[in-house]
Design an enzyme around this catalytic site. Structure first.
Site, mmCIF file in Angstrom:
data_model
loop_
_atom_site.group_PDB
_atom_site.id
_atom_site.type_symbol
_atom_site.label_atom_id
_atom_site.label_comp_id
_atom_site.label_asym_id
_atom_site.label_seq_id
_atom_site.Cartn_x
_atom_site.Cartn_y
_atom_site.Cartn_z
ATOM 1 N N GLY A 43 4.561 -4.032 4.153
ATOM 2 C CA GLY A 43 4.996 -5.357 3.705
ATOM 3 C C GLY A 43 4.718 -6.456 4.715
ATOM 4 O O GLY A 43 4.262 -7.540 4.363
ATOM 5 N N GLY A 44 4.987 -6.188 5.988
ATOM 6 C CA GLY A 44 4.720 -7.175 7.027
ATOM 7 C C GLY A 44 3.235 -7.342 7.287
ATOM 8 O O GLY A 44 2.730 -8.463 7.410
ATOM 9 N N SER A 45 2.521 -6.226 7.346
ATOM 10 C CA SER A 45 1.083 -6.268 7.636
ATOM 11 C C SER A 45 0.305 -6.987 6.541
ATOM 12 O O SER A 45 -0.647 -7.720 6.821
ATOM 13 C CB SER A 45 0.543 -4.848 7.811
ATOM 14 O OG SER A 45 1.099 -4.231 8.952
ATOM 15 N N ASP A 63 -2.142 -1.821 10.703
ATOM 16 C CA ASP A 63 -2.373 -1.791 9.254
ATOM 17 C C ASP A 63 -3.024 -3.073 8.729
ATOM 18 O O ASP A 63 -3.431 -3.129 7.565
ATOM 19 C CB ASP A 63 -1.056 -1.563 8.498
ATOM 20 C CG ASP A 63 -0.612 -0.106 8.524
ATOM 21 O OD1 ASP A 63 -1.442 0.755 8.879
ATOM 22 O OD2 ASP A 63 0.554 0.157 8.192
ATOM 23 N N LEU A 104 5.488 0.494 3.345
ATOM 24 C CA LEU A 104 4.570 -0.047 2.334
ATOM 25 C C LEU A 104 3.701 -1.166 2.891
ATOM 26 O O LEU A 104 3.021 -1.863 2.139
ATOM 27 C CB LEU A 104 5.367 -0.561 1.132
ATOM 28 C CG LEU A 104 6.239 0.485 0.411
ATOM 29 C CD1 LEU A 104 7.122 -0.190 -0.646
ATOM 30 C CD2 LEU A 104 5.376 1.572 -0.226
ATOM 31 N N ALA A 145 9.875 -0.210 4.871
ATOM 32 C CA ALA A 145 9.787 0.723 3.745
ATOM 33 C C ALA A 145 8.587 1.650 3.795
ATOM 34 O O ALA A 145 8.470 2.546 2.967
ATOM 35 C CB ALA A 145 9.769 -0.067 2.435
ATOM 36 N N VAL A 153 11.547 -4.248 2.803
ATOM 37 C CA VAL A 153 11.364 -4.338 4.253
ATOM 38 C C VAL A 153 11.631 -2.982 4.894
ATOM 39 O O VAL A 153 12.499 -2.235 4.439
ATOM 40 C CB VAL A 153 12.309 -5.411 4.827
ATOM 41 C CG1 VAL A 153 12.200 -5.487 6.338
ATOM 42 C CG2 VAL A 153 12.001 -6.772 4.205
ATOM 43 N N LYS A 169 0.848 -1.207 0.000
ATOM 44 C CA LYS A 169 0.000 0.000 0.000
ATOM 45 C C LYS A 169 0.872 1.241 0.000
ATOM 46 O O LYS A 169 2.049 1.221 0.346
ATOM 47 C CB LYS A 169 -0.932 0.009 1.218
ATOM 48 C CG LYS A 169 -0.220 0.068 2.580
ATOM 49 C CD LYS A 169 0.226 1.463 3.016
ATOM 50 C CE LYS A 169 0.975 1.444 4.331
ATOM 51 N NZ LYS A 169 1.603 2.757 4.657
#
Length: 281
Positions: A99-101, A134, A97, A95, A93, A8
């Protein structure tokens, strides 16, 4: 189950208060983009969670948010089986954006399909917020107004097909540290989220591009001047706008045509390792 876990960007991000438990109260407009990890989840006969990935940049134990998502789902619904999880990581990672969520949200979706197919997205979001603010948005995706700590997700008119260039400097940023710095700062230049909402609904893109805003830039740009430099360079390549996403340090620019975006991409790739051309979806 195999899913795409989409990244996102934030078209607007404002901090409007802080709860007694320490969580910040936010008002954000989030947008799904066509950059994604691949997440594979399979049921196994024995108990426990096995997490693997194509990168060593993420933890593969119970500190990983995707692992926590599986763990919480198993506990919530008293699942007797364990799962294997494989994350093919493409989203940078640390970032800004999600990525983890988005990996965690995708694990919840996959486990729903495997174990509890009648669960709604709303119910999954109620589980997801327990592991990350998120995660609820990443379950719903698309274009949305997110409020509270991020758990109140209101879909809005889709903003699709906009050409983007994403540039992540060669370092990561901790969201926790950024929000800690926000607490020490006198916040100025709050984004006008209501105008951004109005411009999306009316498809007034000129108004939209001139009003994108992220209050967290006030912290990150001071600490990392290169983020400000990237924003300027994107505009120099005919970017219609440029903004840091989330807690950074990734900067995105929106372009009118693919040729301008490609020229910007080619230049940025000579300076930074993680640069992408993508679209809003």
């Amino acid at each position: 189950m195999e899913f795409k876990a989409y990244a996102k960007i934030n078209l607007a991000l404002d901090v409007i208060g802080k709860r007694e438990d320490g969580y910040h109260i936010l008002k954000m407009i989030m947008q799904t983009i066509d950059l994604y990890d691949i997440v594979r989840v399979s049921k196994k006969s024995s108990s426990g969670i096995k997490l693997e990935s194509n990168t060593d940049k993420i933890p593969l134990d119970n500190t990983n948010i995707a692992y926590k998502a599986a763990e919480l789902f198993i506990k919530t619904y008293d699942i007797n089986s364990g799962v294997n999880i494989y994350i093919e990581k493409n989203i940078p990672v640390e970032a800004g954006l999600a990525g983890g969520s988005t990996d965690a949200a995708t694990v919840l979706k996959a486990m729903r399909n495997i174990f509890k197919p009648d669960l709604t997205d709303k119910k999954l979001a109620q589980i997801g917020v327990k592991i990350g603010a998120d995660v609820p948005y990443c379950i719903f995706g698309k274009t949305a107004l997110c409020e509270g700590i991020g758990e109140k997700v209101t879909p809005i008119k889709h903003l699709k097909g906009n050409i983007l260039v994403l540039v992540k400097p060669n370092f990561g940023v901790s969201s926790r540290e950024v929000y800690e710095e926000i607490d020490k700062s006198k916040l100025k230049n709050h984004p006008n989220t209501d105008i951004v909402l109005k411009s999306i609904r009316n498809e007034d893109f000129k108004l939209l591009y001139s009003n994108l805003g992220n209050i967290l830039e006030s912290v990150v740009l001071d600490k990392h001047p290169v983020v400000s430099q990237i924003k300027k360079e994107i505009l120099n390549f005919k970017g219609l706008c440029s903004l840091m996403s989330g807690s950074g340090p990734t900067v995105f620019g929106i372009f009118e045509d693919m040729l301008s975006a490609q020229k910007c991409y080619d230049y940025m790739k000579t300076k930074y390792d993680e640069v992408f051309i993508t679209r809003t979806i």
